[in-house]
Design a protein around this motif. Sequence first.
Motif, mmCIF file in Angstrom:
data_model
loop_
_atom_site.group_PDB
_atom_site.id
_atom_site.type_symbol
_atom_site.label_atom_id
_atom_site.label_comp_id
_atom_site.label_asym_id
_atom_site.label_seq_id
_atom_site.Cartn_x
_atom_site.Cartn_y
_atom_site.Cartn_z
ATOM 1 N N ARG A 1 0.840 -1.194 0.000
ATOM 2 C CA ARG A 1 0.000 0.000 0.000
ATOM 3 C C ARG A 1 0.877 1.247 0.000
ATOM 4 N N LEU A 2 0.752 2.000 -1.083
ATOM 5 C CA LEU A 2 1.556 3.201 -1.282
ATOM 6 C C LEU A 2 0.742 4.437 -0.938
ATOM 7 N N GLY A 3 1.055 5.086 0.181
ATOM 8 C CA GLY A 3 0.405 6.332 0.538
ATOM 9 C C GLY A 3 1.054 7.502 -0.184
ATOM 10 N N ILE A 4 0.236 8.466 -0.602
ATOM 11 C CA ILE A 4 0.743 9.658 -1.288
ATOM 12 C C ILE A 4 0.119 10.891 -0.642
ATOM 13 N N SER A 5 0.970 11.775 -0.098
ATOM 14 C CA SER A 5 0.451 13.078 0.342
ATOM 15 C C SER A 5 0.504 14.008 -0.866
ATOM 16 N N ILE A 6 -0.543 14.782 -1.076
ATOM 17 C CA ILE A 6 -0.750 15.475 -2.339
ATOM 18 C C ILE A 6 0.096 16.738 -2.506
ATOM 19 N N GLY A 7 0.649 17.254 -1.410
ATOM 20 C CA GLY A 7 1.490 18.441 -1.532
ATOM 21 C C GLY A 7 0.692 19.698 -1.819
ATOM 22 N N ASP A 8 1.348 20.694 -2.413
ATOM 23 C CA ASP A 8 0.713 21.978 -2.700
ATOM 24 C C ASP A 8 -0.126 21.867 -3.974
#
Length: 357
Positions: free
Chosen positions: A8-15
């Motif tokens: 499971r690859l989590g991604i924080s979306i950033g700006d």
Amino acid sequence: MKKEEKIRLGISIGDLNGIGSEVVLKTFEDSRMLDFCTPVIFASVKNLSFLKKHYKSQVNLHGVDKTSQILDGKINVLNVWKEGVNINFGKEDQKIGEYAIKSLVAATKALKENEIDILVTAPINKRSIQSDEFKFPGHTDYLDQELEGNSLMFMITDELKVGLLTDHVAIKDITTTITPELIHQKINTIHQALKQDFGISKPKIAVLGINPHSGDNGVIGKEDEEILKPTIQEINESGKLVYGPYAADSFFGSDNYKVFDAIVASYHDQGLIPFKTLSFGKGVNYTAGLDKIRTSPDHGTAFEIAGKNKADNSSFKEAVFTALKIFKRREEYHELTKNPLKKQARKLQKKSFEEKK
């Protein structure tokens, strides 16, 4: 994690006003990516649907409200918020910074609670994220507080790996920040990362000097003679292959870096300028030294091209693959090192038993 489960690859979306969402969408336009992992984007499916339409992306998004709804074979978007967000590409916006932090905090919480296995962070704007609740200069410092271990900014490609003794520290504070204790800690972190995360059994590490020409034997500053050299000698005596300090101005141009598994720079620009010159677009920022795995692309928000569908997703895609590879290597390392310890313990128990007989 069971072998049949996808990572499971989590991604924080950033700006959202930068290129982060664009490089994320472009990366998963290649449906083969879902063979390697199950992506979970911490954002809002409403916002990402707008961005998908803007970039004419063909990805299919699966909105979820909790991690129990995540599905393999889907590009999952976990709704951290549901209200509309006013996106203005290329603009620095404090409100957008708040959403970037909401995404990061939610993703980090899921990482700590093992609801995701690894984290890849899209770029943030360091000014717009600052608030009374969030006073960190960037991702690394926040993750260092939230996760176990001692973090280290490690810029990596297959051919080049650069770690930093000091990262987001003003030039005037570098010499007072670098201490023998800090050098030991950072080099130990790099040494362990090279072994467990990159499969290098006997890493060779080079250290760059603090001053021009490594101080020229004390003529241009005494820090190299009084701090770096004796500490490197101590580390060598412990059995690690650490060399230096080397004069930074000629180290990369002479290809000297190619004979080492990693290079330790004394400060941010000393390491990152040559790294990005040699590998921009292919490099990955890896936060070594923590109990969880986090990577990010080697670029920022790139406001000047945001929203124009011109962003290159190569570094973000490489950050995804790097995180996946490190996760698998780390699992293998722990498996390999776990059994010999058990065997050694059994031998000691047997020896102790025989001595008592």
